[in-house]
Design a protein around this motif. Structure first.
Motif, PDB file in Angstrom:
ATOM      1  N   VAL A 268       0.850  -1.191   0.000  1.00 55.70           N
ATOM      2  CA  VAL A 268       0.000   0.000   0.000  1.00 55.70           C
ATOM      3  C   VAL A 268       0.889   1.244   0.000  1.00 55.70           C
ATOM      4  O   VAL A 268       2.034   1.209   0.464  1.00 55.70           O
ATOM      5  N   THR A 269       0.375   2.334  -0.535  1.00 57.53           N
ATOM      6  CA  THR A 269       1.129   3.584  -0.601  1.00 57.53           C
ATOM      7  C   THR A 269       1.306   4.180   0.789  1.00 57.53           C
ATOM      8  O   THR A 269       0.379   4.171   1.603  1.00 57.53           O
ATOM      9  N   LEU A 270       2.518   4.683   1.059  1.00 60.67           N
ATOM     10  CA  LEU A 270       2.812   5.348   2.323  1.00 60.67           C
ATOM     11  C   LEU A 270       2.815   6.861   2.103  1.00 60.67           C
ATOM     12  O   LEU A 270       3.207   7.349   1.039  1.00 60.67           O
ATOM     13  N   THR A 271       2.383   7.602   3.117  1.00 65.07           N
ATOM     14  CA  THR A 271       2.388   9.056   3.045  1.00 65.07           C
ATOM     15  C   THR A 271       3.083   9.640   4.269  1.00 65.07           C
ATOM     16  O   THR A 271       3.266   8.954   5.274  1.00 65.07           O
ATOM     17  N   ASP A 272       3.451  10.919   4.163  1.00 64.49           N
ATOM     18  CA  ASP A 272       4.090  11.644   5.279  1.00 64.49           C
ATOM     19  C   ASP A 272       5.273  10.864   5.847  1.00 64.49           C
ATOM     20  O   ASP A 272       5.395  10.679   7.059  1.00 64.49           O
TER      21      ASP A 272
ATOM     22  N   SER B 288       4.461  11.108  -0.590  1.00 62.38           N
ATOM     23  CA  SER B 288       3.918   9.813  -0.997  1.00 62.38           C
ATOM     24  C   SER B 288       5.051   8.902  -1.464  1.00 62.38           C
ATOM     25  O   SER B 288       5.961   9.347  -2.173  1.00 62.38           O
ATOM     26  N   LEU B 289       4.975   7.639  -1.050  1.00 65.08           N
ATOM     27  CA  LEU B 289       5.960   6.634  -1.459  1.00 65.08           C
ATOM     28  C   LEU B 289       5.189   5.376  -1.858  1.00 65.08           C
ATOM     29  O   LEU B 289       4.604   4.694  -1.011  1.00 65.08           O
ATOM     30  N   ALA B 290       5.178   5.080  -3.158  1.00 66.62           N
ATOM     31  CA  ALA B 290       4.402   3.956  -3.681  1.00 66.62           C
ATOM     32  C   ALA B 290       5.088   2.629  -3.372  1.00 66.62           C
ATOM     33  O   ALA B 290       6.291   2.585  -3.090  1.00 66.62           O
ATOM     34  N   PRO B 291       4.348   1.504  -3.403  1.00 63.61           N
ATOM     35  CA  PRO B 291       4.961   0.193  -3.186  1.00 63.61           C
ATOM     36  C   PRO B 291       6.150  -0.039  -4.124  1.00 63.61           C
ATOM     37  O   PRO B 291       6.048   0.175  -5.328  1.00 63.61           O
TER      38      PRO B 291
END
Length: 222
Positions: free
Chosen positions: A107-111, A128-131
């Motif tokens: 899942v995408t991570l944020t902050d 945002s940091l995508a898988p």
């Protein structure tokens, strides 16, 4: 042609089957996973039509298993010492740090943010940091070596990376990059003596010799 609405068809049975199969294949279905629990999705589509006064129906079902949300974050902190070219880390020399973060989940991570209580982190939170995506340029830091660091023999600090996940547990990981500060020490020692011969100009019993001692730190460390 929209599935689920009556439509005109050829009376030939084979023709109807081909049209029906085509109609069923174009129905879109989108599932948005919002929880961390495993999901088994069953999607059934019904197609209807008229032929010679009769209502014909056909159904198609698709079963899809969706993996649960599994947030993941890897974090590597790298230390690079700068000794000023003398081969030894001394007071006021520096240690620079780089930080590499990677989204190891699905899942995408944020902050996404990095913190370190012993150095000042330069860099704003990653929105945002995508898988599968990684970042090694956003964050950096520099530490200036002190006398206390040299006495301790090393500078050892731990940084923490945190992020928010749309589903599942928000990841938090730490990384440590110790730097050895082995002190290189050397000195010279000189002793000089001066004879006070008194008024007779010769060395006699009871005359004094005055000594002077000089100690010099010849090493790069205090």
């Amino acid at each position: 042609m929209n599935v689920g609405q009556p439509y005109q068809m050829n009376k030939a049975k084979g023709r109807w089957q081909r049209k029906l199969a085509t109609a069923l294949s174009v129905v879109p279905f989108v599932w948005l996973l919002a929880t961390s629990a495993p999901a088994a999705i069953t999607d059934t589509v019904v197609a209807t039509g008229q032929s010679q006064g009769q209502t014909l129906t056909s159904t198609a079902t698709v079963n899809v298993t969706v993996a649960p949300a599994n947030p993941g974050l890897s974090f590597v902190k790298t230390a690079t010492p700068h000794d000023g070219g003398d081969g030894s880390l001394d007071v006021n020399d520096t240690i620079s740090y780089s930080f590499t973060l990677k989204n190891t989940g699905n899942v995408t991570l944020t902050d996404v943010m990095v913190s370190d209580p012993q150095v000042t982190i330069v860099g704003a939170a990653i929105p945002s940091l995508a898988p599968g995506q990684s970042d090694s340029t956003t964050f950096s830091a520099v530490h200036t070596i002190t006398t206390a660091d040299l006495i301790a023999g090393s500078f050892n600090n731990t940084a923490t990376a945190k992020a928010k996940a749309a589903a599942g547990t928000n990841p938090s990981v730490t990384s440590t990059a110790p730097t050895d500060l082995t002190v290189v020490s050397s000195m010279t020692f000189k002793k000089a003596g001066v004879l006070n011969m008194g008024p007779d100009g010769r060395a006699d019993v009871g005359d004094l010799i005055t000594y002077q001692f000089t100690v010099t730190n010849t090493g790069p460390s205090p």
